[in-house]
Design an enzyme around this catalytic site. Structure first.
Site, PDB file in Angstrom:
ATOM      1  N   LYS A  31      -5.176   0.961  -8.139  1.00 25.51           N
ATOM      2  CA  LYS A  31      -3.979   1.473  -7.922  1.00 25.51           C
ATOM      3  C   LYS A  31      -3.040   2.014  -8.826  1.00 25.51           C
ATOM      4  O   LYS A  31      -2.782   1.156  -9.530  1.00 25.51           O
ATOM      5  CB  LYS A  31      -3.289   0.968  -6.765  1.00 25.51           C
ATOM      6  CG  LYS A  31      -3.894   0.506  -5.626  1.00 25.51           C
ATOM      7  CD  LYS A  31      -3.133  -0.368  -4.612  1.00 25.51           C
ATOM      8  CE  LYS A  31      -2.799  -1.536  -5.045  1.00 25.51           C
ATOM      9  NZ  LYS A  31      -2.221  -2.638  -4.111  1.00 25.51           N
ATOM     10  N   THR A  47       9.693   1.227  -0.639  1.00 21.96           N
ATOM     11  CA  THR A  47       8.350   0.898  -0.848  1.00 21.96           C
ATOM     12  C   THR A  47       7.989  -0.391  -0.724  1.00 21.96           C
ATOM     13  O   THR A  47       6.899  -0.688  -0.865  1.00 21.96           O
ATOM     14  CB  THR A  47       7.965   1.240  -2.416  1.00 21.96           C
ATOM     15  OG1 THR A  47       8.831   0.567  -3.198  1.00 21.96           O
ATOM     16  CG2 THR A  47       8.354   2.720  -2.730  1.00 21.96           C
ATOM     17  N   GLY A  70       5.991  -3.353   1.106  1.00 24.48           N
ATOM     18  CA  GLY A  70       4.994  -3.412   1.764  1.00 24.48           C
ATOM     19  C   GLY A  70       3.816  -2.335   1.540  1.00 24.48           C
ATOM     20  O   GLY A  70       3.044  -2.324   2.277  1.00 24.48           O
ATOM     21  N   THR A  71       3.992  -1.437   0.456  1.00 28.43           N
ATOM     22  CA  THR A  71       2.908  -0.667   0.214  1.00 28.43           C
ATOM     23  C   THR A  71       1.726  -1.020   0.067  1.00 28.43           C
ATOM     24  O   THR A  71       0.615  -0.390   0.756  1.00 28.43           O
ATOM     25  CB  THR A  71       3.316   0.260  -0.981  1.00 28.43           C
ATOM     26  OG1 THR A  71       4.717   0.971  -1.014  1.00 28.43           O
ATOM     27  CG2 THR A  71       2.398   1.256  -1.398  1.00 28.43           C
ATOM     28  N   GLY A  72       1.462  -2.122  -0.811  1.00 29.10           N
ATOM     29  CA  GLY A  72       0.169  -2.645  -0.969  1.00 29.10           C
ATOM     30  C   GLY A  72      -0.472  -3.311   0.417  1.00 29.10           C
ATOM     31  O   GLY A  72      -1.855  -3.041   0.589  1.00 29.10           O
ATOM     32  N   CYS A  73       0.387  -3.915   1.119  1.00 32.30           N
ATOM     33  CA  CYS A  73      -0.202  -4.567   2.123  1.00 32.30           C
ATOM     34  C   CYS A  73      -0.561  -3.636   3.097  1.00 32.30           C
ATOM     35  O   CYS A  73      -1.924  -3.554   3.812  1.00 32.30           O
ATOM     36  CB  CYS A  73       0.733  -5.315   3.042  1.00 32.30           C
ATOM     37  SG  CYS A  73       1.658  -6.592   1.940  1.00 32.30           S
TER      38      CYS A  73
END
Length: 264
Positions: free
Chosen positions: A177, A209, A211-214
């Site tokens: 990412k 943003t 919680g984006t990765g989860c």
């Protein structure tokens, strides 16, 4: 009543009391994409829009009991891992996943979006040596790439080098990412060492943003559970999380969450 249950996606991660990331974001994402989300809670966090104010890891026996209760009865079509914390917890999860014959998405969470450490230093080696070889896809950001491989990424060529270094550790696919690069778009690179796929999305200045990765990792796991191949699943997950970022909303007085329920 439906004739059959929806696909089941298991999240092995920490709880976010603020509801924006972790188990809570994972369950929202799975539901939004038509799956039934189940959970194995690895840790409880005291968390709000300003960051993580405390973490309490669950005993390994509690994690094993949750896992067996879900997998042996309800079943699972894909697994996503998030916050693991300690070396002992990472090893416990690796042991549990060793014999699970479904796609596994490893989100090697190192720090929270506010900068708090969520993976102990001695746990990095366990994630690298024991969890990554089990991964269908691993989804590191650039800081996590550096922690796992020592590779410092400053441009897209560096993302290619990072993907090669990560693939050498054993996962089938790597999704690097690149959102932290100073680029006009937010590039992500998916590679299995033979082919590469670039996914790009416009940036949203001032976006909420948390919680984006989860959300991205769970969307990817859900599409794999639905039977899609990795490149298609990754493309759909990128589209989903981009829309969730666009729909992010203020919560509290700090950084708000992305919205996995944006389709409503």
């Amino acid at each position: 009543m439906p004739a059959t249950a929806p696909v089941r996606v298991l999240s092995v991660a920490g709880s976010d009391s603020g509801g924006g990331a972790g188990i809570q974001a994972d369950l929202k994402t799975a539901t939004a994409l038509g799956a039934h989300g189940t959970s194995v809670v690895t840790a409880v966090t005291a968390q709000n829009s300003h960051g993580v104010h405390g973490t309490w890891e669950l005993p390994p026996d509690a994690v094993r009991a949750q896992f067996r209760a879900v997998v042996d009865d309800i079943g699972v079509q894909a697994v996503k891992t998030g916050m693991l914390g300690s070396a002992e917890m990472a090893g416990t999860v690796a042991d549990l996943l060793r014999d699970v014959a479904v796609p596994v998405v490893i989100d090697p969470v190192g720090v929270s979006s506010h900068g708090e450490a969520l993976l102990h230093e001695d746990a990095t080696a366990v994630v690298r040596d024991r969890l990554l070889p089990l991964a269908t896809v691993v989804t590191p950001n650039l800081d996590e790439v550096r922690r796992l491989t020592g590779t410092v990424v400053t441009d897209e060529d560096g993302m290619r080098a990072a993907a090669r270094a990560l693939l050498a550790l054993g996962p089938r696919w790597v999704l690097v990412k690149g959102g932290h690069l100073p680029a006009a778009d937010a590039p992500d690179l998916l590679s299995d060492g033979r082919t590469e796929h670039w996914f790009r999305a416009p940036r949203h200045a001032g976006a909420h943003t948390h919680g984006t990765g989860c959300t991205l990792a769970t969307a990817l796991a859900t599409h794999l559970a639905l039977g899609r191949h990795v490149p298609e699943a990754a493309a759909l997950a990128k589209t989903f999380v981009t829309a969730a970022i666009t729909a992010g909303y203020p919560l509290g007085t700090g950084t708000g969450p992305v919205d996995p329920a944006w389709r409503r």
